[in-house]
Design an enzyme around this catalytic site. Structure first.
Site, PDB file in Angstrom:
ATOM      1  CG  HIS A  49      -1.958   0.996   1.263  1.00 36.13           C
ATOM      2  ND1 HIS A  49      -2.406   1.561   2.435  1.00 36.13           N
ATOM      3  CD2 HIS A  49      -2.697   1.550   0.279  1.00 36.13           C
ATOM      4  CE1 HIS A  49      -3.374   2.421   2.175  1.00 36.13           C
ATOM      5  NE2 HIS A  49      -3.570   2.436   0.868  1.00 36.13           N
ATOM      6  CG  HIS A  86      -3.775   8.884  -0.557  1.00 38.30           C
ATOM      7  ND1 HIS A  86      -4.604   9.655   0.249  1.00 38.30           N
ATOM      8  CD2 HIS A  86      -4.455   7.742  -0.795  1.00 38.30           C
ATOM      9  CE1 HIS A  86      -5.720   8.994   0.487  1.00 38.30           C
ATOM     10  NE2 HIS A  86      -5.659   7.833  -0.133  1.00 38.30           N
TER      11      HIS A  86
END
Length: 222
Positions: free
Chosen positions: A8, A50
């Site tokens: 991730h 992100h």
């Protein structure tokens, strides 16, 4: 198929997220794929970030879309790392990459880059945005698409089918056995995020998932 492990944002539990350092660490740890997030800079670069802004993960501030690549490059993304662009990640790691479109405007730029770099065989495109996945499917029909969803229900299957996704990435905390079974019945594989603790891994296995997205380089001992 074997159980898929996905790093991730690299291995953000131990390295600065979405940096080359984090992606390399994930690959060195033996994770099957690395996952990253994409926004477009003011001048159209595919920035690996992100959030919509740089505030949380760098020493700067402002929206990615309002900053040029040079301005973003000047920021410290942690431990002296710089914010990479997508092409640099393709060069830094050898294995498969999951590229999540955070900004739907990035879909066309991503498709063009995958085509130019000949990377359509090693990149899967993820998004919460159905329209972004539909655009990728139109522009690059051979590239695997992955639907990402938080609170998943029975609608996940028709949504995935509509964008040609044979894999869905779902929030473990809201995932049910019924949803997993519905997906499998439709020949759609299921991975979940974010699987970090021994309890998370046990739940992922109990649900019969096809893989897990983790922040850590190794599965914790039970």
């Amino acid at each position: 198929m074997s159980f898929l492990t996905v790093g991730h944002r690299g291995v953000m539990g131990v390295e600065p997220e979405n940096t080359l350092r984090s992606f390399r660490r994930a690959e060195q740890a033996g994770l099957d794929q690395v996952e990253l997030d994409l926004h477009l800079s003011k001048d159209g670069a595919l920035v690996v970030m992100h959030d919509a802004d740089v505030d949380r993960t760098t020493d700067g501030s402002g929206l990615v879309r309002d900053l040029t690549l040079d301005e973003i490059r000047a920021l410290d993304a942690g431990l002296g790392e710089r914010v990479p662009v997508f092409e640099e990640v393709l060069d830094a790691v050898r294995g498969p990459v999951q590229a999540e479109i955070k900004d739907t405007a990035a879909a066309r730029a991503l498709a063009a880059t995958l085509r130019e770099r000949g990377a359509t065989g090693r990149v899967s495109v993820l998004s919460f945005h159905d329209e972004a996945l539909a655009e990728i499917r139109t522009l690059l029909p051979g590239v695997p698409t992955v639907l990402v969803a938080g609170r998943s229900g029975p609608d996940v299957v028709p949504r995935a089918q509509a964008v040609g996704a044979r894999l869905v990435s779902l929030d473990l905390t809201h995932l049910t056995l019924d949803v997993v079974r519905r997906c499998h019945a439709a020949d759609i594989r299921v991975i979940a995020w974010t699987v970090n603790t021994a309890q998370d891994w046990a739940l992922a296995r109990a649900l019969g998932l096809d893989g897990a997205v983790t922040d850590l380089p190794a599965e914790p001992a039970a």
